[in-house]
Enzyme design. Structure first.
Site, PDB file in Angstrom:
ATOM      1  N   CYS A  29       0.857  -1.196  -0.036  1.00 10.41           N
ATOM      2  CA  CYS A  29       0.075  -0.094   0.107  1.00 10.41           C
ATOM      3  C   CYS A  29       0.981   1.339   0.090  1.00 10.41           C
ATOM      4  O   CYS A  29       1.696   1.397   0.529  1.00 10.41           O
ATOM      5  CB  CYS A  29      -1.169  -0.186   1.257  1.00 10.41           C
ATOM      6  SG  CYS A  29      -2.079   1.542   1.183  1.00 10.41           S
ATOM      7  N   CYS A  78       0.396   5.038   7.126  1.00 12.92           N
ATOM      8  CA  CYS A  78      -0.502   4.876   8.276  1.00 12.92           C
ATOM      9  C   CYS A  78       0.632   4.120   9.301  1.00 12.92           C
ATOM     10  O   CYS A  78       0.895   3.033   8.831  1.00 12.92           O
ATOM     11  CB  CYS A  78      -1.830   4.039   7.998  1.00 12.92           C
ATOM     12  SG  CYS A  78      -2.790   4.598   6.767  1.00 12.92           S
ATOM     13  N   CYS A 138     -16.174  -9.610   5.549  1.00 12.08           N
ATOM     14  CA  CYS A 138     -15.844  -8.177   5.289  1.00 12.08           C
ATOM     15  C   CYS A 138     -14.380  -8.509   4.301  1.00 12.08           C
ATOM     16  O   CYS A 138     -13.698  -9.079   4.717  1.00 12.08           O
ATOM     17  CB  CYS A 138     -15.512  -7.601   6.671  1.00 12.08           C
ATOM     18  SG  CYS A 138     -14.864  -5.989   6.382  1.00 12.08           S
ATOM     19  N   ARG A 185     -17.725  -2.918  18.110  1.00 14.44           N
ATOM     20  CA  ARG A 185     -17.048  -4.197  17.842  1.00 14.44           C
ATOM     21  C   ARG A 185     -15.429  -4.289  18.620  1.00 14.44           C
ATOM     22  O   ARG A 185     -15.054  -3.227  18.441  1.00 14.44           O
ATOM     23  CB  ARG A 185     -16.557  -4.229  16.386  1.00 14.44           C
ATOM     24  CG  ARG A 185     -15.893  -5.766  16.087  1.00 14.44           C
ATOM     25  CD  ARG A 185     -15.941  -5.934  14.677  1.00 14.44           C
ATOM     26  NE  ARG A 185     -17.352  -6.140  13.865  1.00 14.44           N
ATOM     27  CZ  ARG A 185     -17.473  -5.185  12.912  1.00 14.44           C
ATOM     28  NH1 ARG A 185     -16.348  -4.713  12.189  1.00 14.44           N
ATOM     29  NH2 ARG A 185     -18.590  -5.456  12.292  1.00 14.44           N
TER      30      ARG A 185
HETATM   31  C1  DTB Z   1     -11.295  -2.622  11.341  1.00 19.95           C
HETATM   32  O1  DTB Z   1     -11.461  -1.783  12.108  1.00 19.95           O
HETATM   33  N1  DTB Z   1     -10.431  -3.618  12.054  1.00 19.95           N
HETATM   34  C2  DTB Z   1     -10.178  -4.409  10.858  1.00 19.95           C
HETATM   35  C3  DTB Z   1     -10.847  -4.040   9.918  1.00 19.95           C
HETATM   36  N2  DTB Z   1     -11.772  -2.821  10.170  1.00 19.95           N
HETATM   37  C4  DTB Z   1     -10.485  -4.117   8.318  1.00 19.95           C
HETATM   38  C5  DTB Z   1      -8.541  -4.599  10.404  1.00 19.95           C
HETATM   39  C6  DTB Z   1      -7.807  -4.909  11.721  1.00 19.95           C
HETATM   40  C7  DTB Z   1      -6.340  -5.040  11.020  1.00 19.95           C
HETATM   41  C8  DTB Z   1      -5.239  -5.307  12.098  1.00 19.95           C
HETATM   42  C9  DTB Z   1      -4.180  -5.503  11.625  1.00 19.95           C
HETATM   43  C10 DTB Z   1      -3.764  -6.717  10.322  1.00 19.95           C
HETATM   44  O2  DTB Z   1      -4.305  -8.069  10.599  1.00 19.95           O
HETATM   45  O3  DTB Z   1      -3.236  -6.328   9.155  1.00 19.95           O
HETATM   46 FE1  SF4 Z   2      -2.831   1.143   3.373  1.00 16.63          FE
HETATM   47 FE2  SF4 Z   2      -3.306   2.751   5.562  1.00 16.63          FE
HETATM   48 FE3  SF4 Z   2      -5.059   1.030   4.710  1.00 16.63          FE
HETATM   49 FE4  SF4 Z   2      -2.831   0.143   5.645  1.00 16.63          FE
HETATM   50  S1  SF4 Z   2      -4.452   1.271   6.806  1.00 16.63           S
HETATM   51  S2  SF4 Z   2      -3.713  -0.811   3.994  1.00 16.63           S
HETATM   52  S3  SF4 Z   2      -1.408   1.676   4.816  1.00 16.63           S
HETATM   53  S4  SF4 Z   2      -4.512   2.679   3.547  1.00 16.63           S
END
Ligand code: DTB
Ligand code: SF4
Ligand code: SAM
Length: 337
Positions: A55, A59, A99, A262
């Site tokens: 990506c 972040c 999701c 959640r």
């Molecule tokens: C959210 O708020 N948490 C989820 C979902 N929406 C997409 C994602 C959590 C990701 C944690 C790090 C990972 O597994 O990459």
């Molecule tokens: Fe890309 Fe930020 Fe989404 Fe991670 S959280 S996949 S760095 S946009």
């Protein structure tokens, strides 16, 4: 009379909730939880990363940002058949919502028909559909809705004043704009944030204030506890006090009484007692399945055993509160607490 739905929270009001004695805060949140939900029911969603890593965004928490060396391998968008296989397995394990996440800043127009096909076919299995693909334009949101997308996940992530410390490649306003496109298209919003990123309590309150003061409360509010991944700038951040995490859940429940709150990322690092306390504080949704997007989640057998021990059961789709948009009442008519 159930607690009023408000969209005019001041920071002081939110902080006053955070400052309550812990038992009082939990009692109030548990009371509000019971007004609209059966506290024995927990909504279960399964996540699948349909396009992982590589990506372009920055972040600071994210293992999928290409610029950090986290060992996550970038993949292309999965084909629909493989997604369906995973969706069928999620349904068989008891999930009601599926999701699909993509590590994009925003989808390209040419990606939309491919994702739309996944959505149509996942929905045809009888699952609720959710996607999280980054920023959306208005016409993209409408195309996803037309394919049958029920929810779009797009998080505010943190308080407006802390946001620039975490993400520099897009603005808070960009997120608000995407959420507006999603609402305008008539889809449900799933919007929350991450705590444990080194923010202050005031900033945690600021995240919840921003979420509750959106034009409509998000239908689902994921509260993630930072999963620290080696190679990301936030690896090594001081751990958040677990009671402060529970407080955050309880305040979210009080401020957004009709939303599904959640208990999201971070459960794999939590004790079962801490998770039980979160359910007591009003959390009524989880991610279910061995993996989140790239990091681990408790395995299905462990979650089933925990539900059994706590007398919890998966929430049937029909029981999800449908009132979030419908019963916005006059501001300041009363306090959710
Ligand atoms: C959210 O708020 N948490 C989820 C979902 N929406 C997409 C994602 C959590 C990701 C944690 C790090 C990972 O597994 O990459
Ligand atoms: Fe890309 Fe930020 Fe989404 Fe991670 S959280 S996949 S760095 S946009
Ligand atoms: N790329 C899209 C986006 O950012 O909107 C969708 C996927 S992105 C991974 C979805 C959300 O996952 C982020 O907004 C963030 O809240 C959460 N997330 C990502 N990494 C996390 C981590 N290490 N710990 C907790 N939550 C995380």
């Amino acid at each position: 009379m159930p607690a009023v739905i408000r969209n005019d929270w001041s920071r002081e009001e939110v902080l006053a909730l955070f400052d309550l004695p812990f038992p009082e805060l939990l009692f109030r949140a548990a009371t509000v939880h019971r007004e609209r939900f059966d506290p024995a029911e927990v909504q279960v969603s399964t996540l699948l990363s349909v396009k992982t890593g590589g990506c372009p965004e920055d972040c600071a928490y994210c293992p999928q940002a290409a610029r950090y060396h986290t060992g996550v391998e970038a993949t292309k968008l999965m084909d629909t058949g493989s997604v369906l296989e995973r969706a069928r397995a999620a349904k068989a394990a008891g999930a009601s919502r599926f999701c699909m996440g993509a590590a994009w800043r925003s989808p390209k127009d040419r990606d939309i028909p491919k994702v739309a096909e996944m959505i149509r076919e996942v929905k045809a299995l009888g699952l609720e559909t959710c996607a999280t693909l980054g920023m959306l334009k208005g016409d993209q949101a409408k195309a996803l809705r037309d394919a049958g997308l029920d929810y779009y996940n797009h998080n505010l992530d943190t308080a407006p004043e802390f946001y620039g410390d975490i993400i520099k490649t897009r603005e808070y306003q960009d997120r608000l704009d995407t959420l507006e496109h999603v609402r305008d298209a008539g889809m449900k919003t799933c919007c929350g944030g991450i705590v444990g990123m080194g923010e202050s309590r005031d900033q945690r309150a600021g995240l919840l204030q921003a979420l509750a003061n959106l034009p409509a409360h998000p239908d689902s509010v994921p509260i993630n506890r930072l999963v620290q991944v080696e190679g990301t700038p936030l690896a090594g951040t001081a751990l958040l006090d677990p009671f402060e995490f529970v407080r955050t859940i309880a305040v979210a429940r009080l401020m957004m009484p009709a939303s599904m709150v959640r208990l999201s990322a971070g459960r794999a690092e939590m004790s079962e007692e801490l998770q039980a306390m979160c359910f007591l504080a009003g959390a009524n949704s989880i991610f279910y399945g061995e993996k989140l997007l790239t990091t681990g989640n408790p395995d299905v057998a462990a979650d089933q055993a925990l539900f059994e021990r706590l007398g919890l059961r998966p929430m049937p789709v029909a029981h999800e509160s449908k009132t979030v948009h419908a019963d916005i009442v006059e501001p300041a008519a009363g306090c959710a607490a």
